[in-house]
Scaffold this motif. Structure first.
Motif, PDB file in Angstrom:
ATOM      1  N   ASP A   1     -16.439  -0.564  -9.428  1.00 25.67           N
ATOM      2  CA  ASP A   1     -16.779  -0.539  -7.999  1.00 25.67           C
ATOM      3  C   ASP A   1     -16.472  -1.877  -7.333  1.00 25.67           C
ATOM      4  O   ASP A   1     -15.960  -1.925  -6.202  1.00 25.67           O
ATOM      5  N   ARG A   2     -16.788  -2.976  -8.036  1.00 27.26           N
ATOM      6  CA  ARG A   2     -16.555  -4.294  -7.446  1.00 27.26           C
ATOM      7  C   ARG A   2     -15.064  -4.591  -7.334  1.00 27.26           C
ATOM      8  O   ARG A   2     -14.616  -5.202  -6.357  1.00 27.26           O
ATOM      9  N   VAL A   3     -14.318  -4.186  -8.353  1.00 30.37           N
ATOM     10  CA  VAL A   3     -12.866  -4.381  -8.277  1.00 30.37           C
ATOM     11  C   VAL A   3     -12.287  -3.533  -7.148  1.00 30.37           C
ATOM     12  O   VAL A   3     -11.390  -3.973  -6.414  1.00 30.37           O
ATOM     13  N   THR A   4     -12.797  -2.318  -6.981  1.00 24.58           N
ATOM     14  CA  THR A   4     -12.357  -1.468  -5.868  1.00 24.58           C
ATOM     15  C   THR A   4     -12.597  -2.167  -4.530  1.00 24.58           C
ATOM     16  O   THR A   4     -11.737  -2.148  -3.638  1.00 24.58           O
ATOM     17  N   ALA A   5     -13.770  -2.794  -4.402  1.00 19.53           N
ATOM     18  CA  ALA A   5     -14.086  -3.494  -3.152  1.00 19.53           C
ATOM     19  C   ALA A   5     -13.112  -4.645  -2.910  1.00 19.53           C
ATOM     20  O   ALA A   5     -12.697  -4.892  -1.760  1.00 19.53           O
TER      21      ALA A   5
ATOM     22  N   PRO B   1      -6.593  -3.080   3.025  1.00 18.53           N
ATOM     23  CA  PRO B   1      -7.366  -2.084   3.763  1.00 18.53           C
ATOM     24  C   PRO B   1      -6.557  -0.842   4.140  1.00 18.53           C
ATOM     25  O   PRO B   1      -7.144   0.193   4.475  1.00 18.53           O
ATOM     26  N   HIS B   2      -5.229  -0.939   4.042  1.00 23.00           N
ATOM     27  CA  HIS B   2      -4.389   0.209   4.363  1.00 23.00           C
ATOM     28  C   HIS B   2      -4.393   1.254   3.257  1.00 23.00           C
ATOM     29  O   HIS B   2      -4.016   2.410   3.493  1.00 23.00           O
ATOM     30  N   LEU B   3      -4.813   0.869   2.037  1.00 23.79           N
ATOM     31  CA  LEU B   3      -4.789   1.809   0.919  1.00 23.79           C
ATOM     32  C   LEU B   3      -5.873   2.874   1.092  1.00 23.79           C
ATOM     33  O   LEU B   3      -7.034   2.533   1.373  1.00 23.79           O
ATOM     34  N   PRO B   4      -5.550   4.139   0.923  1.00 27.21           N
ATOM     35  CA  PRO B   4      -6.598   5.163   0.899  1.00 27.21           C
ATOM     36  C   PRO B   4      -7.573   4.885  -0.242  1.00 27.21           C
ATOM     37  O   PRO B   4      -7.195   4.318  -1.276  1.00 27.21           O
ATOM     38  N   THR B   5      -8.814   5.286  -0.054  1.00 29.62           N
ATOM     39  CA  THR B   5      -9.842   5.010  -1.061  1.00 29.62           C
ATOM     40  C   THR B   5      -9.456   5.507  -2.452  1.00 29.62           C
ATOM     41  O   THR B   5      -9.640   4.772  -3.442  1.00 29.62           O
ATOM     42  N   PRO B   6      -8.919   6.720  -2.624  1.00 26.98           N
ATOM     43  CA  PRO B   6      -8.531   7.150  -3.979  1.00 26.98           C
ATOM     44  C   PRO B   6      -7.506   6.227  -4.627  1.00 26.98           C
ATOM     45  O   PRO B   6      -7.563   5.978  -5.840  1.00 26.98           O
TER      46      PRO B   6
ATOM     47  N   ALA C   1      -7.149   2.974  -3.977  1.00 22.11           N
ATOM     48  CA  ALA C   1      -7.848   1.732  -4.315  1.00 22.11           C
ATOM     49  C   ALA C   1      -8.679   1.917  -5.585  1.00 22.11           C
ATOM     50  O   ALA C   1      -8.727   1.028  -6.450  1.00 22.11           O
ATOM     51  N   GLU C   2      -9.324   3.056  -5.708  1.00 24.20           N
ATOM     52  CA  GLU C   2     -10.128   3.327  -6.899  1.00 24.20           C
ATOM     53  C   GLU C   2      -9.248   3.426  -8.138  1.00 24.20           C
ATOM     54  O   GLU C   2      -9.627   2.956  -9.219  1.00 24.20           O
ATOM     55  N   ARG C   3      -8.085   4.043  -8.003  1.00 28.08           N
ATOM     56  CA  ARG C   3      -7.176   4.156  -9.140  1.00 28.08           C
ATOM     57  C   ARG C   3      -6.648   2.774  -9.534  1.00 28.08           C
ATOM     58  O   ARG C   3      -6.537   2.455 -10.730  1.00 28.08           O
ATOM     59  N   THR C   4      -6.330   1.958  -8.553  1.00 30.99           N
ATOM     60  CA  THR C   4      -5.880   0.600  -8.833  1.00 30.99           C
ATOM     61  C   THR C   4      -6.961  -0.185  -9.577  1.00 30.99           C
ATOM     62  O   THR C   4      -6.676  -0.900 -10.542  1.00 30.99           O
TER      63      THR C   4
END
Length: 203
Positions: free
Chosen positions: A139-143, A150-155, A157-160
């Motif tokens: 979660d922290r890495v996702t943040a 900020p342009h990345l869709p949440t899914p 960012a979570e995958r990254t």
């Protein structure tokens, strides 16, 4: 004078418990959870099995107490790793180092932690305690990723974040097993891999 003796006895008991847990952690690193016996832990701690059983009824109880101690220290390592400022503007390489260094330091100081908290043979009650903490890392890495991109869709960012955490996990074992210049070189390679992976995604 009558109160000093119980205090000394308590201090001796706490020291003995620490010695048992240290011995167990070392053996878990060498042989894994299933390959470690209470007799081996007692021998490594320099006590008889009977003395060990005065403090812990079985190996599961030792693992439980050890996991509590490790998780407290792991929380502190995570706090240091993710106590970040200026996430959006800092160079990726600098952010990577600030996150990786405390995590490497924890795992090097406690080489049995991964064996205990990640061993399939370890009781689920023990490994289960660490799952929320590991999830919090993702979660922290996702943040961080979202702050940088900020342009990345949440899914995405979570995958990254998931891939980033898996890269760290994959190299942490070899880093802990190495020493001296070899360890330093592996840490550098880990940081380079993370920087190379994250830079085009977040800049």
């Amino acid at each position: 004078m009558t109160e000093a003796r119980p205090v000394r006895r308590q201090a001796r008991g706490e020291r003995r418990i620490a010695e048992i847990l240290d011995a167990a952690l070392a053996l878990f690193a060498e042989a894994g959870y299933e390959g470690t016996s209470t007799n081996a832990i007692a021998a490594r701690a320099g006590i008889s099995p009977g003395s060990l059983y005065q403090y812990f009824p079985n190996k599961d109880a030792i693992a439980d107490a050890l996991s509590q101690r490790l998780l407290d220290e792991l929380r502190a390592a995570h706090a240091a790793a993710f106590d970040l400022t200026d996430v959006a503007g800092a160079p990726i390489a600098g952010l990577v180092s600030r996150v990786v260094d405390p995590l490497v330091a924890f795992n090097v100081a406690h080489p049995g932690a991964r064996a205990l908290l990640g061993d399939a043979a370890t009781p689920a009650a023990v490994t289960g305690r660490s799952r929320p903490l590991h999830a919090a890392v993702t979660d922290r890495v996702t943040a961080i990723v979202q702050a940088r991109a900020p342009h990345l869709p949440t899914p995405d960012a979570e995958r990254t974040a998931f891939v980033t955490v898996q890269i760290v996990a994959a190299l942490m074992g070899p880093i802990v097993a190495a020493s001296g210049p070899d360890r330093a070189a592996l840490v550098t390679e880990l940081k380079n891999a993370l920087t190379g992976y994250l830079t085009p995604l977040t800049e």
